[in-house]
Design a protein around this motif. Structure first.
Motif, PDB file in Angstrom:
ATOM      1  N   PRO A   6       0.812  -1.224   0.000  1.00 12.92           N
ATOM      2  CA  PRO A   6       0.000   0.000   0.000  1.00 12.92           C
ATOM      3  C   PRO A   6       0.850   1.282   0.000  1.00 12.92           C
ATOM      4  O   PRO A   6       0.479   2.260  -0.657  1.00 12.92           O
ATOM      5  CB  PRO A   6      -0.818  -0.102   1.280  1.00 12.92           C
ATOM      6  CG  PRO A   6      -0.830  -1.549   1.620  1.00 12.92           C
ATOM      7  CD  PRO A   6       0.466  -2.105   1.100  1.00 12.92           C
ATOM      8  N   ALA A   7       1.962   1.280   0.713  1.00 10.93           N
ATOM      9  CA  ALA A   7       2.821   2.463   0.739  1.00 10.93           C
ATOM     10  C   ALA A   7       3.439   2.705  -0.636  1.00 10.93           C
ATOM     11  O   ALA A   7       3.549   3.854  -1.085  1.00 10.93           O
ATOM     12  CB  ALA A   7       3.913   2.319   1.804  1.00 10.93           C
ATOM     13  N   GLY A   9       2.071   1.876  -3.401  1.00  6.20           N
ATOM     14  CA  GLY A   9       0.962   2.402  -4.194  1.00  6.20           C
ATOM     15  C   GLY A   9       0.826   3.906  -4.029  1.00  6.20           C
ATOM     16  O   GLY A   9       0.561   4.629  -4.987  1.00  6.20           O
ATOM     17  N   LEU A  10       1.043   4.399  -2.795  1.00  6.35           N
ATOM     18  CA  LEU A  10       1.018   5.850  -2.552  1.00  6.35           C
ATOM     19  C   LEU A  10       2.142   6.549  -3.311  1.00  6.35           C
ATOM     20  O   LEU A  10       1.957   7.649  -3.846  1.00  6.35           O
ATOM     21  CB  LEU A  10       1.132   6.148  -1.060  1.00  6.35           C
ATOM     22  CG  LEU A  10      -0.106   5.891  -0.215  1.00  6.35           C
ATOM     23  CD1 LEU A  10       0.208   6.136   1.266  1.00  6.35           C
ATOM     24  CD2 LEU A  10      -1.260   6.765  -0.668  1.00  6.35           C
ATOM     25  N   HIS A  12       3.409   5.628  -6.109  1.00  3.19           N
ATOM     26  CA  HIS A  12       3.018   5.669  -7.517  1.00  3.19           C
ATOM     27  C   HIS A  12       1.986   6.761  -7.781  1.00  3.19           C
ATOM     28  O   HIS A  12       2.072   7.465  -8.792  1.00  3.19           O
ATOM     29  CB  HIS A  12       2.510   4.305  -7.976  1.00  3.19           C
ATOM     30  CG  HIS A  12       3.581   3.266  -7.977  1.00  3.19           C
ATOM     31  ND1 HIS A  12       3.303   1.927  -7.872  1.00  3.19           N
ATOM     32  CD2 HIS A  12       4.930   3.356  -8.039  1.00  3.19           C
ATOM     33  CE1 HIS A  12       4.432   1.238  -7.888  1.00  3.19           C
ATOM     34  NE2 HIS A  12       5.434   2.091  -7.992  1.00  3.19           N
ATOM     35  N   VAL A  13       1.015   6.905  -6.892  1.00  2.00           N
ATOM     36  CA  VAL A  13       0.015   7.966  -7.060  1.00  2.00           C
ATOM     37  C   VAL A  13       0.673   9.336  -6.915  1.00  2.00           C
ATOM     38  O   VAL A  13       0.398  10.251  -7.703  1.00  2.00           O
ATOM     39  CB  VAL A  13      -1.144   7.804  -6.047  1.00  2.00           C
ATOM     40  CG1 VAL A  13      -2.070   9.016  -6.076  1.00  2.00           C
ATOM     41  CG2 VAL A  13      -1.929   6.540  -6.333  1.00  2.00           C
ATOM     42  N   LEU A  14       1.555   9.478  -5.942  1.00  2.00           N
ATOM     43  CA  LEU A  14       2.245  10.747  -5.742  1.00  2.00           C
ATOM     44  C   LEU A  14       3.092  11.095  -6.967  1.00  2.00           C
ATOM     45  O   LEU A  14       3.115  12.246  -7.408  1.00  2.00           O
ATOM     46  CB  LEU A  14       3.119  10.675  -4.481  1.00  2.00           C
ATOM     47  CG  LEU A  14       3.784  11.961  -4.035  1.00  2.00           C
ATOM     48  CD1 LEU A  14       2.771  13.063  -3.795  1.00  2.00           C
ATOM     49  CD2 LEU A  14       4.584  11.704  -2.761  1.00  2.00           C
ATOM     50  N   VAL A 134      -3.305  13.429   5.637  1.00  2.00           N
ATOM     51  CA  VAL A 134      -2.733  13.654   4.307  1.00  2.00           C
ATOM     52  C   VAL A 134      -1.670  14.751   4.383  1.00  2.00           C
ATOM     53  O   VAL A 134      -0.591  14.619   3.806  1.00  2.00           O
ATOM     54  CB  VAL A 134      -3.833  14.018   3.287  1.00  2.00           C
ATOM     55  CG1 VAL A 134      -3.227  14.458   1.959  1.00  2.00           C
ATOM     56  CG2 VAL A 134      -4.773  12.841   3.077  1.00  2.00           C
ATOM     57  N   PHE A 137       1.445  13.374   5.969  1.00  2.00           N
ATOM     58  CA  PHE A 137       2.117  12.480   5.038  1.00  2.00           C
ATOM     59  C   PHE A 137       2.865  13.279   3.979  1.00  2.00           C
ATOM     60  O   PHE A 137       4.048  13.047   3.725  1.00  2.00           O
ATOM     61  CB  PHE A 137       1.105  11.534   4.382  1.00  2.00           C
ATOM     62  CG  PHE A 137       1.700  10.718   3.274  1.00  2.00           C
ATOM     63  CD1 PHE A 137       2.571   9.666   3.546  1.00  2.00           C
ATOM     64  CD2 PHE A 137       1.415  11.013   1.948  1.00  2.00           C
ATOM     65  CE1 PHE A 137       3.141   8.922   2.514  1.00  2.00           C
ATOM     66  CE2 PHE A 137       1.973  10.277   0.917  1.00  2.00           C
ATOM     67  CZ  PHE A 137       2.837   9.226   1.203  1.00  2.00           C
ATOM     68  N   LEU A 138       2.195  14.238   3.340  1.00  2.00           N
ATOM     69  CA  LEU A 138       2.836  15.014   2.283  1.00  2.00           C
ATOM     70  C   LEU A 138       3.993  15.854   2.823  1.00  2.00           C
ATOM     71  O   LEU A 138       5.025  15.995   2.157  1.00  2.00           O
ATOM     72  CB  LEU A 138       1.812  15.906   1.579  1.00  2.00           C
ATOM     73  CG  LEU A 138       0.778  15.161   0.731  1.00  2.00           C
ATOM     74  CD1 LEU A 138      -0.249  16.134   0.173  1.00  2.00           C
ATOM     75  CD2 LEU A 138       1.441  14.357  -0.371  1.00  2.00           C
TER      76      LEU A 138
END
Length: 151
Positions: A6-7, A9-10, A12-14, A134, A137-138
């Motif tokens: 899952p991390a 995956g984040l 990749h989205v970022l 969020v 995290f960012l």
């Protein structure tokens, strides 16, 4: 098909969001006869204003990793286009401060405003605690990238 972390995956989205914002910035630059570095300079100067940082040519050069001559050429270009102005620091007349002109802000809002509006609308679907997660995290990702750049 294997289960994805899952991390990861984040990540990749970022990365996809970063690419899209970069393409949007390049389109803005091309539309207004700017170099992508000009757009980054304007972003740094706007962020400095929001943070209460007094931006100087030296400060801007550090942010962009440009040498003195390159920074001067960039500021000259932005000033000629009416996007940035130089002024003397009232506390230290030897120091030059950089300020974003209203024209630059108006161009930015005209181009990026609809995207910002969509992002704000998307954020409305999240609880305050989720948005804080969020943001944390960012912010952590931003700090990680900063450490990697300075290594």
């Amino acid at each position: 098909m294997h289960e994805q972390n899952p991390a990861l995956g984040l990540v990749h989205v970022l990365r996809a969001v970063t690419v899209e914002f970069d393409l949007l910035g390049a389109e803005f630059a091309a539309r207004h006869g700017l170099h992508p570095t000009d757009v980054r300079a304007l972003i740094h100067l706007l962020d400095a204003t929001r943070a209460g940082t007094r931006a100087t040519p030296g400060w801007l050069g550090e942010q962009l990793r440009l040498h003195s001559a390159g920074t001067t050429a960039l500021i000259d270009r932005l000033e000629r286009l009416g996007l940035v102005r130089r002024s003397r620091d009232t506390a230290d007349r030897r120091r030059v401060l950089l300020e974003v002109e209203e024209k630059a802000t108006e161009l930015g809002w005209a181009f990026f405003g609809p995207v910002i509006g969509e992002v704000l609308a998307a954020a409305e679907g999240f609880e305050a605690a989720e948005l804080e997660t969020v943001r944390r995290f960012l912010t952590s990702v931003l700090e990680s990238v900063g450490r990697a750049r300075s290594a």
